[in-house]
Design a protein around this motif. Structure first.
Motif, PDB file in Angstrom:
ATOM      1  N   SER B  15     -21.915 -51.225 -11.383  1.00 52.82           N
ATOM      2  CA  SER B  15     -23.077 -50.417 -11.752  1.00 52.82           C
ATOM      3  C   SER B  15     -22.653 -49.039 -12.259  1.00 52.82           C
ATOM      4  O   SER B  15     -21.584 -48.530 -11.936  1.00 52.82           O
ATOM      5  CB  SER B  15     -24.076 -50.312 -10.606  1.00 52.82           C
ATOM      6  OG  SER B  15     -23.453 -50.211  -9.383  1.00 52.82           O
ATOM      7  N   THR B  16     -23.523 -48.505 -13.078  1.00 51.52           N
ATOM      8  CA  THR B  16     -23.271 -47.199 -13.674  1.00 51.52           C
ATOM      9  C   THR B  16     -23.989 -46.147 -12.838  1.00 51.52           C
ATOM     10  O   THR B  16     -25.167 -46.287 -12.549  1.00 51.52           O
ATOM     11  CB  THR B  16     -23.814 -47.179 -15.119  1.00 51.52           C
ATOM     12  OG1 THR B  16     -23.158 -48.220 -15.851  1.00 51.52           O
ATOM     13  CG2 THR B  16     -23.564 -45.848 -15.791  1.00 51.52           C
ATOM     14  N   VAL B  17     -23.258 -45.119 -12.436  1.00 58.32           N
ATOM     15  CA  VAL B  17     -23.871 -44.055 -11.638  1.00 58.32           C
ATOM     16  C   VAL B  17     -23.722 -42.739 -12.397  1.00 58.32           C
ATOM     17  O   VAL B  17     -22.628 -42.381 -12.837  1.00 58.32           O
ATOM     18  CB  VAL B  17     -23.210 -43.958 -10.247  1.00 58.32           C
ATOM     19  CG1 VAL B  17     -23.765 -42.773  -9.467  1.00 58.32           C
ATOM     20  CG2 VAL B  17     -23.425 -45.252  -9.458  1.00 58.32           C
ATOM     21  N   VAL B  18     -24.844 -42.053 -12.560  1.00 54.06           N
ATOM     22  CA  VAL B  18     -24.837 -40.755 -13.234  1.00 54.06           C
ATOM     23  C   VAL B  18     -24.894 -39.679 -12.161  1.00 54.06           C
ATOM     24  O   VAL B  18     -25.667 -39.769 -11.212  1.00 54.06           O
ATOM     25  CB  VAL B  18     -26.045 -40.638 -14.193  1.00 54.06           C
ATOM     26  CG1 VAL B  18     -26.079 -39.262 -14.840  1.00 54.06           C
ATOM     27  CG2 VAL B  18     -25.987 -41.731 -15.250  1.00 54.06           C
ATOM     28  N   ILE B  19     -24.040 -38.663 -12.303  1.00 55.77           N
ATOM     29  CA  ILE B  19     -24.013 -37.565 -11.331  1.00 55.77           C
ATOM     30  C   ILE B  19     -24.429 -36.294 -12.059  1.00 55.77           C
ATOM     31  O   ILE B  19     -23.867 -35.953 -13.099  1.00 55.77           O
ATOM     32  CB  ILE B  19     -22.602 -37.383 -10.727  1.00 55.77           C
ATOM     33  CG1 ILE B  19     -22.008 -38.751 -10.348  1.00 55.77           C
ATOM     34  CG2 ILE B  19     -22.656 -36.479  -9.501  1.00 55.77           C
ATOM     35  CD1 ILE B  19     -20.499 -38.708 -10.216  1.00 55.77           C
ATOM     36  N   GLY B  20     -25.432 -35.622 -11.500  1.00 56.59           N
ATOM     37  CA  GLY B  20     -25.921 -34.387 -12.095  1.00 56.59           C
ATOM     38  C   GLY B  20     -27.151 -34.637 -12.939  1.00 56.59           C
ATOM     39  O   GLY B  20     -27.305 -35.691 -13.536  1.00 56.59           O
ATOM     40  N   ALA B  21     -28.050 -33.656 -12.938  1.00 56.45           N
ATOM     41  CA  ALA B  21     -29.249 -33.741 -13.777  1.00 56.45           C
ATOM     42  C   ALA B  21     -29.395 -32.419 -14.521  1.00 56.45           C
ATOM     43  O   ALA B  21     -29.233 -31.347 -13.937  1.00 56.45           O
ATOM     44  CB  ALA B  21     -30.483 -34.005 -12.922  1.00 56.45           C
ATOM     45  N   LYS B  22     -29.652 -32.519 -15.822  1.00 53.39           N
ATOM     46  CA  LYS B  22     -29.833 -31.309 -16.627  1.00 53.39           C
ATOM     47  C   LYS B  22     -31.281 -30.838 -16.541  1.00 53.39           C
ATOM     48  O   LYS B  22     -32.117 -31.469 -15.902  1.00 53.39           O
ATOM     49  CB  LYS B  22     -29.456 -31.605 -18.082  1.00 53.39           C
ATOM     50  CG  LYS B  22     -27.972 -31.847 -18.290  1.00 53.39           C
ATOM     51  CD  LYS B  22     -27.682 -31.882 -19.792  1.00 53.39           C
ATOM     52  CE  LYS B  22     -26.264 -32.353 -20.054  1.00 53.39           C
ATOM     53  NZ  LYS B  22     -25.996 -32.442 -21.495  1.00 53.39           N
ATOM     54  N   LYS B  23     -31.561 -29.752 -17.246  1.00 55.70           N
ATOM     55  CA  LYS B  23     -32.893 -29.142 -17.201  1.00 55.70           C
ATOM     56  C   LYS B  23     -34.009 -30.126 -17.557  1.00 55.70           C
ATOM     57  O   LYS B  23     -35.034 -30.186 -16.881  1.00 55.70           O
ATOM     58  CB  LYS B  23     -32.921 -27.962 -18.178  1.00 55.70           C
ATOM     59  CG  LYS B  23     -33.749 -26.790 -17.661  1.00 55.70           C
ATOM     60  CD  LYS B  23     -33.723 -25.647 -18.655  1.00 55.70           C
ATOM     61  CE  LYS B  23     -33.221 -24.372 -17.976  1.00 55.70           C
ATOM     62  NZ  LYS B  23     -32.822 -23.341 -18.912  1.00 55.70           N
ATOM     63  N   GLU B  24     -33.766 -30.920 -18.612  1.00 53.06           N
ATOM     64  CA  GLU B  24     -34.827 -31.820 -19.083  1.00 53.06           C
ATOM     65  C   GLU B  24     -35.165 -32.899 -18.052  1.00 53.06           C
ATOM     66  O   GLU B  24     -36.182 -33.574 -18.156  1.00 53.06           O
ATOM     67  CB  GLU B  24     -34.468 -32.437 -20.444  1.00 53.06           C
ATOM     68  CG  GLU B  24     -33.119 -33.124 -20.545  1.00 53.06           C
ATOM     69  CD  GLU B  24     -32.001 -32.179 -20.995  1.00 53.06           C
ATOM     70  OE1 GLU B  24     -32.086 -30.973 -20.693  1.00 53.06           O
ATOM     71  OE2 GLU B  24     -31.041 -32.656 -21.618  1.00 53.06           O
ATOM     72  N   GLU B  25     -34.298 -33.047 -17.034  1.00 53.12           N
ATOM     73  CA  GLU B  25     -34.608 -34.011 -15.964  1.00 53.12           C
ATOM     74  C   GLU B  25     -34.946 -33.275 -14.668  1.00 53.12           C
ATOM     75  O   GLU B  25     -34.736 -33.798 -13.586  1.00 53.12           O
ATOM     76  CB  GLU B  25     -33.400 -34.923 -15.725  1.00 53.12           C
ATOM     77  CG  GLU B  25     -33.088 -35.804 -16.906  1.00 53.12           C
ATOM     78  CD  GLU B  25     -31.799 -36.586 -16.695  1.00 53.12           C
ATOM     79  OE1 GLU B  25     -31.868 -37.826 -16.659  1.00 53.12           O
ATOM     80  OE2 GLU B  25     -30.736 -35.953 -16.567  1.00 53.12           O
ATOM     81  N   SER B  26     -35.409 -32.074 -14.769  1.00 55.33           N
ATOM     82  CA  SER B  26     -35.783 -31.210 -13.644  1.00 55.33           C
ATOM     83  C   SER B  26     -34.600 -30.782 -12.789  1.00 55.33           C
ATOM     84  O   SER B  26     -34.779 -30.309 -11.664  1.00 55.33           O
ATOM     85  CB  SER B  26     -36.830 -31.829 -12.714  1.00 55.33           C
ATOM     86  OG  SER B  26     -37.616 -32.748 -13.367  1.00 55.33           O
ATOM     87  N   GLY B  27     -33.376 -30.928 -13.293  1.00 52.62           N
ATOM     88  CA  GLY B  27     -32.214 -30.408 -12.586  1.00 52.62           C
ATOM     89  C   GLY B  27     -31.803 -29.078 -13.206  1.00 52.62           C
ATOM     90  O   GLY B  27     -32.572 -28.466 -13.965  1.00 52.62           O
ATOM     91  N   SER B  28     -30.594 -28.616 -12.876  1.00 56.77           N
ATOM     92  CA  SER B  28     -30.118 -27.368 -13.477  1.00 56.77           C
ATOM     93  C   SER B  28     -28.636 -27.438 -13.811  1.00 56.77           C
ATOM     94  O   SER B  28     -27.978 -26.426 -13.920  1.00 56.77           O
ATOM     95  CB  SER B  28     -30.395 -26.196 -12.520  1.00 56.77           C
ATOM     96  OG  SER B  28     -29.628 -26.359 -11.331  1.00 56.77           O
TER      97      SER B  28
END
Lengths: 262, 311
Positions: B15-28
């Protein structure tokens, strides 16, 4: 283990009546129930009583592939019925089945090639059911040789040693199990092996127990595939456990659940 | 006659796991890191897709480490005395693309920091550095069950990897990870059966298998490396054959194991080499995330990865 669900068969009165009344809902429910219980493919048989099997088979195929993309196992002794099923299929198919007779092989191997279908070959010919292991292997080898000569991939061939009811042919059971093992060494690459499981307990009153005991023994002899009732949970649990013991899946306490998550 | 490579074709995929979320995904986060997704054994580029390289995370703690090699500590200079400064140095000077934060200060024997203060630390850290985070507790189950829910919430929507769930203590952390949109580390004691069981237990709570990263527990070179290697290999073979319950990417805590080795404590050069060799061995057994300590070892391993993937 490649599991083919056996339940859509016109031998059952419920299915026969659904076919004759064109009741899609019942057929589709049977299809989905079997898939949710672990069937990798579905056998379709319109039954011996069907007055117009050609259109019935096409209707069954269309009805089932509306609700699942699983391969369809087109089950009839009449090649014309099988051909109607192949024509109607968008899903992958398995032809069920050819015998070792040249006239059957000529038609069905050609159809399998034309429609890129898999093929079940049963170790039987016009002379009747084999009575020992040598006859079974000889008939199976005839089918394999025909496929090789006619460039049908042997990996797509499923050989059936013919499972007979225990109350009819008790003395043959050991031979049938040995045949499953022997079939694998007929050629390289090996053909696959398959059984129609429920036949073993035909006419006896403790069907499920006999089915799952025989299946375990067949799995231990290297069986690749079976046509069976995937809705029999005890049977499926036994199968999963047998394969676990043969190191085909990695153990954990929830191995039954793990298998079903696949 | 030309030699023909024997290539397997696998039905399964990691499986593919993404770490971190940018602004457009409500992260920073300023960058995100993607791991997993292979349909081949490690580095067999001709056999199947290997869409993502193994990645290295710099290990930082929320306190000054008390049991690290002095010369290992000095690699980070003065900043080691201020965990936030240490983390910033990893990103700014050593170009870390991902950080692993161990909440060691919450351990009853290492300062017993309160859950609230631990959460505040993470909030501040998220302000100061913009790379994706992997965060674990201190290893004290009782305290971790109090600390990690608040830490997880402080990093809500940042899509971190939070750890570690173990077989007899996973429910609290799974619930937090599920609520706050992270992925989880499932830790098993060099035991493939427990690894599989734990993945099932976690997914039974509603966290999809696709949000699990497995920590198989490793040993350093000379200290059981080959045991972990063979467990990882077996899990990968099962996963590629279609067992979804083992198809998670691997995280390997290389730094903590390598620097525990007697040989690593001998001289700093030998320590760096021990960490480098341990990490590069695990790349070959299928590690997707390597958590490491010494910047020089990290540099060597990163160069090794680049060379392997240059094709």
């Amino acid at each position: 283990m490649f599991i083919i669900g056996e339940c859509i068969n016109g031998m059952s009165l419920k299915i026969a009546s659904a076919i004759s009344q064109r009741d899609k809902k019942i057929i589709q429910k049977y299809a989905l129930d079997q898939v949710s219980c672990g069937a990798d493919a579905l056998d379709l048989n319109c039954g011996p009583a069907s007055p117009k099997p050609l259109v019935d088979m096409a209707w069954l195929v269309e009805t089932v592939q509306e609700v699942t993309e699983k391969p369809l196992c087109l089950d009839s002794s009449n090649p014309k019925v099988i051909e109607e099923g192949l024509k109607a299929s968008q899903n992958k198919t398995i032809i069920n089945s050819t015998t070792a007779d040249p006239e059957k092989l000529d038609i069905l191997v050609a159809l399998a090639k034309q429609y890129k279908s898999k093929l079940i070959g049963i170790a039987i010919n016009a002379k009747g059911i084999p009575q020992n292991i040598d006859q079974r292997v000889e008939l199976a080898a005839t089918i394999v040789a025909y496929c090789q000569q006619n460039k049908f991939p042997v990996e797509d061939l499923y050989l059936d040693p013919i499972v007979l009811p225990i109350n009819v042919a008790q003395a043959q059971m050991k031979d049938i199990l040995s045949a499953i093992f022997e079939f694998k060494s007929i050629s390289q690459p090996s053909p696959k092996t398959i059984i129609g499981l429920s036949n073993i307990s035909q006419g006896s009153s403790v069907r499920s127990l006999i089915n799952r005991t025989f299946l375990t023994m067949a799995v231990a002899n290297g069986l690749d595939s079976a046509i069976l009732n995937s809705k029999d949970k005890a049977l499926m649990d036994t199968l999963i456990t047998a394969e676990l013991i043969l190191n085909k899946n990695i153990f954990c306490d929830s191995y039954l659940e793990a298998y079903r998550k696949k | 006659m030309e030699t023909q490579l024997v290539l397997d074709k696998w039905p399964g995929v990691i499986s593919t796991v993404v770490i971190g979320a940018k602004k457009e995904e409500s992260g920073s986060r300023s960058n995100i890191v993607t791991i997993g997704g292979q349909s081949s054994l490690p580095l067999l580029f001709k056999e199947g897709a290997i869409p993502n390289k193994p990645r290295v995370a710099f290990e930082v703690w929320d306190i000054v480490p008390q049991d690290w090699h002095n010369e290992l500590l000095s690699a980070y200079g003065e900043e080691i005395n201020d965990p936030l400064g240490w983390a910033q140095k990893c990103v700014n000077e050593f170009k870390a693309e991902i950080l692993y934060v161990r909440m060691q200060g919450a351990h009853p024997d290492f300062g017993d920091r309160s859950p609230e203060d631990s959460a505040k630390f993470i909030s501040t850290l998220l302000d100061k550095v913009k790379v994706p985070l992997i965060i674990t507790g201190s290893g004290d189950n009782t305290k971790d069950n109090l600390v990690m829910p608040l830490v997880s919430e402080a990093a809500k929507n940042e899509r971190c990897i939070i750890g570690s769930a173990v077989q007899d203590n996973y429910k609290t952390i799974v619930a937090s990870v599920l609520a706050d949109g992270h992925s989880i580390i499932a830790e098993s004691p060099i035991d493939i059966n427990i690894a599989k069981q734990l993945n099932i237990l976690i997914s039974d709570m509603g966290l999809p298998l696709e949000r699990i990263v497995m920590d198989p527990t490793i040993g350093a070179l000379g200290y059981g490396l080959e045991y972990a290697y063979s467990i990882m290999e077996r899990a990968r073979l099962a996963a590629l054959s279609g067992d979804k319950t083992l198809a998670s990417p691997f995280i390997c805590f290389v730094g903590q194991e390598a620097w525990r080795a007697k040989e690593a404590k001998g001289s700093i050069e030998q320590g760096i080499m021990w960490e480098t060799i341990t990490a590069s061995s695990f790349i070959q057994s299928g590690a997707d995330l390597l958590v490491m300590r010494h910047p020089k070892a990290i540099e060597k391993v990163s160069n090794f990865i680049e060379t392997l993937f240059r094709g």
